[in-house]
Design a protein around this motif. Structure first.
Motif, PDB file in Angstrom:
ATOM      1  N   GLU A 126      53.186 -75.172 -19.027  1.00  0.00           N
ATOM      2  CA  GLU A 126      53.479 -75.716 -17.996  1.00  0.00           C
ATOM      3  C   GLU A 126      54.180 -74.519 -17.056  1.00  0.00           C
ATOM      4  OE1 GLU A 126      56.193 -79.270 -16.013  1.00  0.00           O
ATOM      5  OE2 GLU A 126      55.708 -79.253 -18.259  1.00  0.00           O
ATOM      6  N   VAL A 127      55.152 -73.865 -17.579  1.00  0.00           N
ATOM      7  CA  VAL A 127      55.719 -72.636 -17.071  1.00  0.00           C
ATOM      8  C   VAL A 127      54.704 -71.643 -16.616  1.00  0.00           C
ATOM      9  CG1 VAL A 127      57.321 -70.644 -17.263  1.00  0.00           C
ATOM     10  CG2 VAL A 127      58.003 -72.956 -18.208  1.00  0.00           C
ATOM     11  N   LYS A 128      53.846 -71.143 -17.304  1.00  0.00           N
ATOM     12  CA  LYS A 128      52.869 -70.303 -16.964  1.00  0.00           C
ATOM     13  C   LYS A 128      51.884 -70.782 -15.646  1.00  0.00           C
ATOM     14  CE  LYS A 128      52.048 -68.209 -21.299  1.00  0.00           C
ATOM     15  NZ  LYS A 128      51.003 -68.004 -22.553  1.00  0.00           N
ATOM     16  N   ALA A 129      51.590 -72.113 -15.750  1.00  0.00           N
ATOM     17  CA  ALA A 129      50.821 -72.694 -14.637  1.00  0.00           C
ATOM     18  C   ALA A 129      51.617 -72.689 -13.262  1.00  0.00           C
ATOM     19  CB  ALA A 129      50.540 -74.370 -15.073  1.00  0.00           C
ATOM     20  N   MET A 130      53.051 -73.047 -13.404  1.00  0.00           N
ATOM     21  CA  MET A 130      53.697 -73.104 -12.124  1.00  0.00           C
ATOM     22  C   MET A 130      53.869 -71.398 -11.548  1.00  0.00           C
ATOM     23  SD  MET A 130      56.868 -75.553 -13.028  1.00  0.00           S
ATOM     24  CE  MET A 130      57.419 -75.705 -11.427  1.00  0.00           C
ATOM     25  N   HIS A 160      69.815 -75.702  -2.001  1.00  0.00           N
ATOM     26  CA  HIS A 160      68.598 -76.058  -1.502  1.00  0.00           C
ATOM     27  C   HIS A 160      67.772 -75.078  -0.683  1.00  0.00           C
ATOM     28  CE1 HIS A 160      69.443 -80.526  -2.107  1.00  0.00           C
ATOM     29  NE2 HIS A 160      70.450 -80.198  -1.456  1.00  0.00           N
ATOM     30  N   ARG A 161      68.166 -73.935  -0.392  1.00  0.00           N
ATOM     31  CA  ARG A 161      67.631 -72.747   0.083  1.00  0.00           C
ATOM     32  C   ARG A 161      66.804 -72.026  -1.037  1.00  0.00           C
ATOM     33  NH1 ARG A 161      66.364 -71.711   5.428  1.00  0.00           N
ATOM     34  NH2 ARG A 161      67.783 -72.712   6.906  1.00  0.00           N
ATOM     35  N   LEU A 162      67.550 -71.956  -1.873  1.00  0.00           N
ATOM     36  CA  LEU A 162      66.975 -71.205  -3.322  1.00  0.00           C
ATOM     37  C   LEU A 162      65.875 -72.161  -4.183  1.00  0.00           C
ATOM     38  CD1 LEU A 162      70.285 -69.745  -4.675  1.00  0.00           C
ATOM     39  CD2 LEU A 162      68.593 -68.612  -3.475  1.00  0.00           C
ATOM     40  N   SER A 163      66.215 -73.333  -4.260  1.00  0.00           N
ATOM     41  CA  SER A 163      65.389 -74.322  -5.100  1.00  0.00           C
ATOM     42  C   SER A 163      64.137 -74.832  -4.177  1.00  0.00           C
ATOM     43  CB  SER A 163      65.984 -75.283  -5.680  1.00  0.00           C
ATOM     44  OG  SER A 163      66.885 -76.037  -4.536  1.00  0.00           O
ATOM     45  N   VAL A 164      63.350 -74.024  -3.579  1.00  0.00           N
ATOM     46  CA  VAL A 164      62.109 -74.828  -2.921  1.00  0.00           C
ATOM     47  C   VAL A 164      61.125 -74.952  -4.252  1.00  0.00           C
ATOM     48  CG1 VAL A 164      59.977 -74.098  -1.572  1.00  0.00           C
ATOM     49  CG2 VAL A 164      62.411 -72.979  -0.819  1.00  0.00           C
ATOM     50  N   ILE A 165      60.889 -74.082  -5.163  1.00  0.00           N
ATOM     51  CA  ILE A 165      60.273 -74.243  -6.475  1.00  0.00           C
ATOM     52  C   ILE A 165      61.316 -74.248  -7.555  1.00  0.00           C
ATOM     53  CG2 ILE A 165      58.637 -73.718  -7.993  1.00  0.00           C
ATOM     54  CD1 ILE A 165      57.498 -74.769  -5.418  1.00  0.00           C
ATOM     55  N   ILE A 166      61.377 -75.143  -8.588  1.00  0.00           N
ATOM     56  CA  ILE A 166      62.441 -75.072  -9.791  1.00  0.00           C
ATOM     57  C   ILE A 166      61.484 -74.782 -11.087  1.00  0.00           C
ATOM     58  CG2 ILE A 166      64.093 -76.104 -11.148  1.00  0.00           C
ATOM     59  CD1 ILE A 166      65.152 -77.345  -8.591  1.00  0.00           C
ATOM     60  N   ILE A 167      61.645 -73.800 -11.688  1.00  0.00           N
ATOM     61  CA  ILE A 167      61.046 -73.598 -12.878  1.00  0.00           C
ATOM     62  C   ILE A 167      62.090 -73.787 -14.050  1.00  0.00           C
ATOM     63  CG2 ILE A 167      59.492 -71.836 -14.381  1.00  0.00           C
ATOM     64  CD1 ILE A 167      58.321 -71.089 -11.769  1.00  0.00           C
ATOM     65  N   GLN A 168      61.873 -74.471 -14.791  1.00  0.00           N
ATOM     66  CA  GLN A 168      62.668 -74.918 -16.071  1.00  0.00           C
ATOM     67  C   GLN A 168      61.993 -74.131 -17.175  1.00  0.00           C
ATOM     68  OE1 GLN A 168      65.853 -76.609 -16.467  1.00  0.00           O
ATOM     69  NE2 GLN A 168      65.773 -75.958 -18.575  1.00  0.00           N
ATOM     70  N   VAL A 169      62.822 -73.088 -17.860  1.00  0.00           N
ATOM     71  CA  VAL A 169      62.329 -72.438 -19.009  1.00  0.00           C
ATOM     72  C   VAL A 169      62.726 -73.121 -20.195  1.00  0.00           C
ATOM     73  CG1 VAL A 169      62.226 -70.167 -20.093  1.00  0.00           C
ATOM     74  CG2 VAL A 169      62.191 -70.448 -17.660  1.00  0.00           C
TER      75      VAL A 169
END
Length: 386
Positions: free
Chosen positions: A148-152, A298-307
């Protein structure tokens, strides 16, 4: 000893070149025309080709073209008579290293040969370095969470969207950031990393935005900050949760306006950077405790990737251990050491609070301390130190 192929239909020229180059300690082989030369190139490995332009059956330009089609990477030095200079120039445009005019000048011949061989060696070294670098960027694993991380990454990397990477220490957040940069349209630009936790709060603004000479006591000259260094590329703000509130305010402004002002300066500097941030902290909790700005979040977290933590992807441990064994063996100059299935199963029983970093350290310890094979007993003895 460099191996050189001479392709020329004139036997006297081949013989003269062989005599000169063997005296200079080169290993020489000959082909009497382009067809024979192509077959020899397909079957053998050569460091360089000295090739005449005008030959029967297949001329030098056609041989060069076919060699390139075959993926043969030996540099070509074309040999041309006065009437074929235009062809020789065309050959260099098509990939030949250089051309020499007949009658050959010995000094120029040797200088050109050595320059071509030096260039080939540099190309090979660059290729090896790129392979090493690409290994560094590998995200190893096939578990659903890591897939899922790779796909994101594949989806977000080609955009300029800001990404916030979250996860415990040692999970590989920096690796995810590097993947995002390498797969982005900014990959030819710099990737500049800042560990916000490692820089004292009073210095973080100077580190990020730079400073002008005389702006504070130790500012003996102008300094360019990380934002400016990353122009055209990616700025990776690691451990963003440890940044002071005053620095957060300036980062927010930089993200809003794409401009920064150096400490002690008045002039605004336009900065075209993509910001990727990472943290092991719960930023929403930090916001509630007034330790982190909500607007910056909110400026930084347009996309959040949880490792994911390693304990949540234990099926990847066999693949990770195999990779670490290969990497450690290469570093130490050892043959890779096999590991028993029972040893792998034992490793999968641990909680791995230090995540991937801890597993890598344990694998190195097992490589050093075990005998010819890493056994279950070795894991029980050396994997967890009291």
């Amino acid at each position: 000893m460099a191996k050189i192929l001479i392709v020329d239909d004139e036997k006297s020229i081949r013989s003269t070149l062989r005599e000169i180059l063997e005296y200079e300690k080169f290993k020489i082989e000959e082909a009497k025309d382009g067809e024979e030369g192509l077959e020899m190139l397909k079957q053998g490995s050569y460091d360089l080709v000295l090739c005449d332009i005008k030959m029967p059956k297949m001329d030098g330009l056609e041989l060069l073209h076919k060699a390139m089609e075959e993926g043969i990477d030996a540099p070509f030095i074309m040999i041309s008579a006065h009437g074929t200079i235009d062809s020789a120039v065309e050959a260099t445009k098509k990939g030949a290293f250089d051309f020499l005019q007949k009658p050959l000048d010995l000094n120029r011949l040797l200088v050109t040969l050595r320059n071509a061989l030096d260039r080939k060696e540099l190309v090979n070294e660059t290729r090896v370095l790129k392979k090493k670098i690409s290994k560094t960027y590998d995200i190893v694993g096939e578990s659903p969470k890591i897939e899922e991380v790779k796909a994101m990454i594949e989806k977000v990397a080609p955009t300029d969207a800001r990404v916030l990477i979250t996860g415990p220490n040692g999970t590989g957040k920096e690796l995810v950031a590097k993947w995002i940069h390498e797969k982005s349209n900014r990959s030819s630009g710099p990737m500049v990393e800042v560990n916000c936790a490692a820089i004292p709060s009073e210095l973080i603004e100077s580190e990020l935005f730079g400073h002008e000479k005389g702006s504070f006591t130790s500012a003996v000259k102008q300094r360019i900050g990380k934002f400016e260094q990353a122009i055209g590329g990616t700025l990776f703000l690691d451990e963003i949760g440890d940044m002071s509130l005053s620095a957060q305010a300036k980062v927010l402004r930089a993200l809003q306006e794409n401009r920064i002002t150096r400490v002690g300066g008045e002039k605004e500097v336009k900065v075209d950077v993509r910001v990727v941030a990472a943290t092991n902290k719960d930023l929403k909790k930090a916001i509630a405790e007034n330790q982190f700005r909500e607007d910056l979040y909110h400026r930084l977290s347009v996309i959040i990737i949880q490792v994911p933590a390693l304990k949540d992807r234990k099926d990847d441990i066999p693949l990770l251990v195999d990779r670490f064994i290969a990497d450690i063996s290469a570093e130490y100059g050892w043959a890779p050491k096999p590991i028993d299935d029972a040893a792998i199963k034992q490793l999968q029983q641990f909680e791995w609070t230090g995540n991937i970093r801890e597993l890598r350290n344990v694998t190195e310890r097992l490589m050093i301390m075990s005998s010819s094979t890493i056994s279950e007993m070795d894991v029980k003895k050396y994997a967890v130190l009291t």
